[in-house]
Design a protein around this motif. Structure first.
Motif, PDB file in Angstrom:
ATOM      1  N   ARG A  10      18.251  46.961  70.129  1.00 36.50           N
ATOM      2  CA  ARG A  10      17.399  45.777  70.154  1.00 36.50           C
ATOM      3  C   ARG A  10      16.407  45.853  69.007  1.00 36.50           C
ATOM      4  O   ARG A  10      15.817  46.902  68.753  1.00 36.50           O
ATOM      5  CB  ARG A  10      16.653  45.690  71.491  1.00 36.50           C
ATOM      6  CG  ARG A  10      15.756  44.444  71.636  1.00 36.50           C
ATOM      7  CD  ARG A  10      14.973  44.473  72.939  1.00 36.50           C
ATOM      8  NE  ARG A  10      15.857  44.406  74.095  1.00 36.50           N
ATOM      9  CZ  ARG A  10      15.928  45.332  75.027  1.00 36.50           C
ATOM     10  NH1 ARG A  10      15.201  46.423  74.942  1.00 36.50           N
ATOM     11  NH2 ARG A  10      16.753  45.188  76.059  1.00 36.50           N
ATOM     12  N   GLY A  13      13.332  40.964  70.168  1.00 40.24           N
ATOM     13  CA  GLY A  13      14.212  40.683  71.290  1.00 40.24           C
ATOM     14  C   GLY A  13      15.648  40.398  70.926  1.00 40.24           C
ATOM     15  O   GLY A  13      16.472  40.086  71.794  1.00 40.24           O
ATOM     16  N   TRP A  14      15.978  40.517  69.645  1.00 42.62           N
ATOM     17  CA  TRP A  14      17.345  40.304  69.165  1.00 42.62           C
ATOM     18  C   TRP A  14      18.163  41.553  69.492  1.00 42.62           C
ATOM     19  O   TRP A  14      17.832  42.658  69.047  1.00 42.62           O
ATOM     20  CB  TRP A  14      17.287  40.037  67.669  1.00 42.62           C
ATOM     21  CG  TRP A  14      18.591  39.915  66.951  1.00 42.62           C
ATOM     22  CD1 TRP A  14      19.818  39.640  67.465  1.00 42.62           C
ATOM     23  CD2 TRP A  14      18.776  40.039  65.541  1.00 42.62           C
ATOM     24  NE1 TRP A  14      20.756  39.590  66.464  1.00 42.62           N
ATOM     25  CE2 TRP A  14      20.146  39.828  65.274  1.00 42.62           C
ATOM     26  CE3 TRP A  14      17.930  40.304  64.470  1.00 42.62           C
ATOM     27  CZ2 TRP A  14      20.671  39.873  63.982  1.00 42.62           C
ATOM     28  CZ3 TRP A  14      18.441  40.352  63.191  1.00 42.62           C
ATOM     29  CH2 TRP A  14      19.804  40.134  62.949  1.00 42.62           C
ATOM     30  N   THR A  15      19.223  41.388  70.272  1.00 41.56           N
ATOM     31  CA  THR A  15      20.051  42.514  70.704  1.00 41.56           C
ATOM     32  C   THR A  15      21.438  42.426  70.092  1.00 41.56           C
ATOM     33  O   THR A  15      22.060  41.361  70.078  1.00 41.56           O
ATOM     34  CB  THR A  15      20.175  42.535  72.235  1.00 41.56           C
ATOM     35  OG1 THR A  15      18.871  42.703  72.805  1.00 41.56           O
ATOM     36  CG2 THR A  15      21.065  43.672  72.703  1.00 41.56           C
ATOM     37  N   ARG A  19      19.721  37.125  72.527  1.00 38.21           N
ATOM     38  CA  ARG A  19      18.272  37.141  72.423  1.00 38.21           C
ATOM     39  C   ARG A  19      17.682  36.912  73.806  1.00 38.21           C
ATOM     40  O   ARG A  19      18.100  36.011  74.523  1.00 38.21           O
ATOM     41  CB  ARG A  19      17.761  36.090  71.455  1.00 38.21           C
ATOM     42  CG  ARG A  19      16.267  36.240  71.173  1.00 38.21           C
ATOM     43  CD  ARG A  19      15.850  35.528  69.918  1.00 38.21           C
ATOM     44  NE  ARG A  19      14.484  35.888  69.558  1.00 38.21           N
ATOM     45  CZ  ARG A  19      13.846  35.427  68.502  1.00 38.21           C
ATOM     46  NH1 ARG A  19      14.473  34.583  67.686  1.00 38.21           N
ATOM     47  NH2 ARG A  19      12.617  35.777  68.238  1.00 38.21           N
TER      48      ARG A  19
END
Length: 552
Positions: free
Chosen positions: A507, A511-513, A551
């Motif tokens: 991540r 919050g971008w995974t 996200r």
């Protein structure tokens, strides 16, 4: 269980654009041909700026476009401050830069400082001058051995195979680490150093934003009075004291270059091509040196989750050590395209892992699992684009191009093929002009054919064929690059526990995974809005090999 890796949090200013840039490498002779002579040119690049803008890249890196006999694909430079007439003029260069800048795309050019071509005015002057003259001191000349100096000074072997010394015709020999048409410069000579400072300013004044430094680890040399044998030279450690490679004092040269880069606002950037031990890479990327260095570790790795994670962790650590950002790359003008490498069986670190064994066997597509290779390549690229650091892409990979493996011997151009028959087929397969249209004499490359033969299957991988297909590789790249520009943030990541050895997940701070599946079994994705996936997602699970972005 999670752990956090931190490189260095950048300030989002023009001075730091390069830290997480998406960079598209153009091999000019094989990108687009505007005048129909079969060779790509600068005007062709200018015509294709709308395509580059639609792709969403932030910078282009141009392989050499200088006057050259093409003994090594343009890396044999006749004049560092001009354009090869076959590719255009300085005015064409200025127009190209203006068009790229107008589209918000920065420009990086290749600098080749280890050697000139044998047609360079300095080398012609050196051959005409006597031993010990100032003209010869710009290069590395030594007396031959034997009663009539008929033998080379040492039994050294060049990178391309064959002797590393060539006779000058008067009892002296000159060193060429690569082809004989590429005599090595003597960087202990002040005139050589000053001339390259002039070259850096010349292109910076024309609007160039940065430089890729070819063979950055090879400039400084200390041969001594008595030359070692090739066996002795090969056994010497490359720890900063080797006579030819990665010497500590090479960084004195780059400290001077950094002063030139910093004369400009924003400062010009540079990235080193330095094939050195990983623990010595950071010095090339230091803030008082070139600023960034290529990391080829993922390019050399098999498609394997533990290997990828180890490489990512190590290189983010190096970035923290140097204060720079790392670079990621899977394909370039020197290696077999990664869609093809990933279609071959794992090589487990063998020398053939770049696809050499397949090429030597004839490069038959029948030996490839092309569907698997492309699926792995797409997954790897999405992972690359999600990582902190700069992402380098090579022209044609956004089309999912495979390597052209079965080029007839009569059509090959790479000197490695001619100097190592039966051992090395060279790099022509990744340098074939890319296809723009489904058909035509050169698939839209130009009206006059193509300087390397294009296979019949190219049409299906053309820009025209993929442009309107929402599921094409081209549109996957477009979507990914568009999202990347919105999602990039601080240069760190947090690893997530996936419960499987063949799945990596991390991540980014916003919050971008990223989730990448390396194996065949489906994997249930974590909670979050699905932004993009390189493979089908069914019932919340990524169905086998692929990468998904989410996200929270």
């Amino acid at each position: 269980m999670t752990d956090v890796l931190t490189a260095q949090d950048p300030t989002a200013t023009d001075e730091t654009w390069w830290r997480q840039a998406s960079v598209y490498q153009i091999y000019p002779r094989s990108f687009a041909d505007a005048n129909g002579d079969g060779i790509g040119d600068l005007a062709g690049i200018t015509e294709r700026v709308p395509y580059l803008a639609s792709l969403g890249v932030e910078a282009v890196w141009l392989s050499p476009f200088y006057p050259s006999a093409l003994a090594d694909g343009g890396y044999d430079v006749d004049d560092y401050r001009d354009v090869d007439p076959k590719l255009g003029t300085l005015e064409d260069f200025d127009a190209m830069v203006a068009a790229l800048h107008g589209a918000g795309i920065r420009v990086i050019v290749d600098i080749v400082p280890n050697h000139t071509s044998d047609r360079h005015e300095w080398f012609r002057e050196a051959l005409a001058a006597p031993a010990g003259s100032p003209a010869r001191d710009r290069y590395v000349f030594r007396d031959g051995t034997g009663p009539a100096a008929e033998n080379p000074p040492a039994d050294w072997v060049s990178i391309f195979g064959g002797p590393a010394w060539t006779a000058a015709g008067d009892g002296q020999w000159y060193l060429h680490s690569f082809a004989k048409e590429q005599p090595d410069l003597n960087w202990a000579n002040r005139e050589v150093r000053d001339d390259f400072l002039h070259t850096l300013r010349f292109w910076s004044d024309r609007g160039v934003d940065g430089f890729r430094i070819d063979v950055a680890h090879g400039l400084s040399k200390d041969l001594g009075e008595v030359l070692p044998t090739w066996a002795e030279l090969s056994a010497m450690p490359k720890d900063g004291t080797h006579p030819l490679w990665d010497r500590d004092d090479v960084h004195e040269i780059y400290a001077e270059w950094r002063k030139v880069f910093d004369e400009y606002t924003p400062a010009r950037t540079a990235v080193a091509e330095a094939w050195v031990a990983a623990d010595r890479r950071a010095r090339y990327a230091s803030a008082d040196g070139l600023g960034q260095a290529f990391n080829f570790d993922l390019l050399e790795a098999d498609f394997d989750a533990p290997s990828f994670r180890s490489i990512i962790e190590f290189n983010l650590g190096l970035a923290e050590q140097s204060g720079s950002s790392t670079t990621w790359v899977f394909s370039n003008h020197d290696v077999v395209r990664h869609a093809t490498r990933y279609a071959l069986p794992p090589q487990n670190g063998a020398a053939e892992k770049q696809g050499g064994a397949w090429l030597l066997a004839g490069g038959s597509p029948d030996a490839l699992d092309q569907e698997l290779g492309l699926r792995r390549a797409q997954a790897a690229t999405l992972l690359e684009l999600a990582l902190p650091g700069s992402a380098y892409m090579y022209q044609g990979e956004e089309l999912g191009l495979q390597e052209v493996g079965d080029i007839p011997a009569a059509d090959r151009q790479d000197p490695a093929f001619f100097r190592n028959p039966g051992v090395d087929v060279g790099r022509d397969g990744c340098r074939v002009p890319i296809p723009w249209t489904r058909d035509g004499s050169s698939f839209g490359f130009g009206s006059g054919g193509s300087h390397l033969p294009q296979p019949a299957w190219f049409g299906g991988f053309s820009v025209e064929a993929e442009d309107d297909d929402p599921d094409s590789t081209l549109n996957l790249y477009r979507k990914a690059l568009g999202l990347r520009g919105q999602l990039q943030s601080e240069e760190r990541l947090e690893w997530l526990d996936t419960g499987r050895d063949d799945v990596l997940a991390f991540r980014r701070p916003n919050g971008w995974t990223n989730v990448t599946v390396f194996g065949d079994e489906p994997y249930e994705l974590p909670a979050g809005a699905l932004l993009l996936a390189s493979a089908p997602v069914a019932d919340g699970a990524l169905t086998g090999v692929g990468t998904a972005w989410l996200r929270a």
